[in-house]
Design an enzyme around this catalytic site. Structure first.
Site, PDB file in Angstrom:
ATOM      1  N   THR A 169     -14.867-123.271 -21.664  1.00 23.69           N
ATOM      2  CA  THR A 169     -13.628-123.467 -22.599  1.00 23.69           C
ATOM      3  C   THR A 169     -13.355-124.782 -23.007  1.00 23.69           C
ATOM      4  OG1 THR A 169     -13.070-121.703 -21.198  1.00 23.69           O
ATOM      5  CG2 THR A 169     -11.150-122.343 -22.242  1.00 23.69           C
ATOM      6  N   HIS A 192      -7.233-117.381 -21.328  1.00 21.28           N
ATOM      7  CA  HIS A 192      -8.136-116.719 -20.419  1.00 21.28           C
ATOM      8  C   HIS A 192      -7.917-115.149 -20.438  1.00 21.28           C
ATOM      9  CE1 HIS A 192     -10.096-120.824 -18.988  1.00 21.28           C
ATOM     10  NE2 HIS A 192      -9.052-120.710 -17.822  1.00 21.28           N
TER      11      HIS A 192
END
Ligand code: A3P
Length: 304
Positions: A48, A113
């Site tokens: 990420t 997420h």
């Protein structure tokens, strides 16, 4: 169990830790998406931060090294969080991001997420763009365990306990990996989604910077691409307090547990660290789950 597990709650059947906020989650589905919105989406510990840095610098106009100094949490805020001190992982009172983002100037870069089916409805209808980065599941478990060891707001079980949670559908955080990743993979050919892999970023960072720029409709000079790449290497991101929160004076307290600990948010960044953690038995168990759950997909990963 050696210590308590991190506090958690369930939303629509998915388990979240307290970095996520229920009020924010409830607002995500109806979040109004703009055509030029960019969502950086990844399962936990799958690249990420790396993708955030690449996307943010690809989109940055002007001086890239200046842009690189702004905290990633500010450049690419978390959709499912509160704006609180410490950013996404700050605990306490704050305003849900979907509310704050309503008045944010375009183009908005946002991180998440969330599993695909929990993204804003309008994104799922094709509005805005999603860059999804996935990573081989074995390295994800190891990175997640080490993250839990490092974070001050999370209590951490042993490696064996965390491994067990990860492979148990109801206990896995942010969804069961073998549900979440195939669901995104099914959308890989949607016009508004670019699916990339951590291992491919490792092998060819420059090629992926170009790929991401093309996907976002950005035309960057070779020199500009070189600058983005230089700010996205592992060593550059490890040294940069705006990307490695463990070296950020404001966030160190959250992103660094033990005094003198070697653990950092930008930790090892390797493919294959799982070999230092998995027992032969754990490897067998995980491979059996993987074989069964991935049988219907053509998605493959590199493990070393
Ligand atoms: P490790 O814990 O295996 O080192 P996320 O950002 O989704 O939390 O993922 C974190 C993982 O990405 C960590 O993996 C971290 O070290 C790695 N990472 C971050 N920046 C990186 C980079 N520029 N190159 C390689 N890996 C990177």
């Amino acid at each position: 169990m050696s210590q308590d597990r991190p506090s958690s709650f369930y939303f629509k059947g998915v388990r979240f830790d307290n970095a996520v906020n229920l009020k924010a989650l409830e607002l995500v589905d109806s979040f109004e998406v703009r055509d030029d919105d960019v969502f950086i989406s990844c399962y936990i510990k799958s690249g990420t931060t790396w993708t955030q840095q690449i996307v943010s610098l690809v989109c940055a106009e002007g001086d890239i090294s200046e842009a690189s100094k702004v905290l990633l949490q500010v450049r690419t805020p978390w959709l499912e969080s509160l704006q609180a001190s410490g950013g996404r992982l700050g605990v306490g009172e704050g305003v849900p991001r979907p509310i704050l983002l309503k008045s944010a100037p375009s183009p908005r870069l946002m991180s998440t997420h969330l599993p695909y089916h929990l993204l804003p409805q309008q994104v799922r209808d094709g509005k805005g763009k999603i860059i999804y980065c996935a990573r081989n599941v074995k390295d994800v478990v190891v990175s997640w365990h080490n993250m839990r060891r490092m974070m001050q707001h999370m209590t951490c079980g042993t490696w064996e306990e965390n491994f067990q949670d990860f492979i148990t559908p109801d206990l896995a955080f942010y969804g069961f990996w073998w549900d979440v990743i195939p669901e995104y993979w099914r959308h890989k050919d949607d016009g508004n989604l670019l699916f990339i892999k951590f291992e491919d970023l490792k092998r060819d960072l420059r090629g992926h910077v170009v790929k991401i720029a093309n996907f976002l409709g950005k035309t960057l000079s070779d020199q500009r691409i070189d600058q983005v790449v230089a700010n996205c290497t592992f060593s550059a991101m490890k040294e940069n307090p705006a990307t490695n929160y463990s070296r950020n004076p404001k966030l160190q307290k959250i992103f660094g547990k033990a005094e003198g600990s070697e653990l950092e948010f930008v930790r090892k960044g390797e493919v294959g660290d799982w070999k230092n953690w998995f027992s032969a038995e754990e490897n067998k168990i995980l491979e059996a789950i993987h074989k069964e759950k991935m049988a219907g997909t053509d998605l493959t990963f590199e493990y070393e």
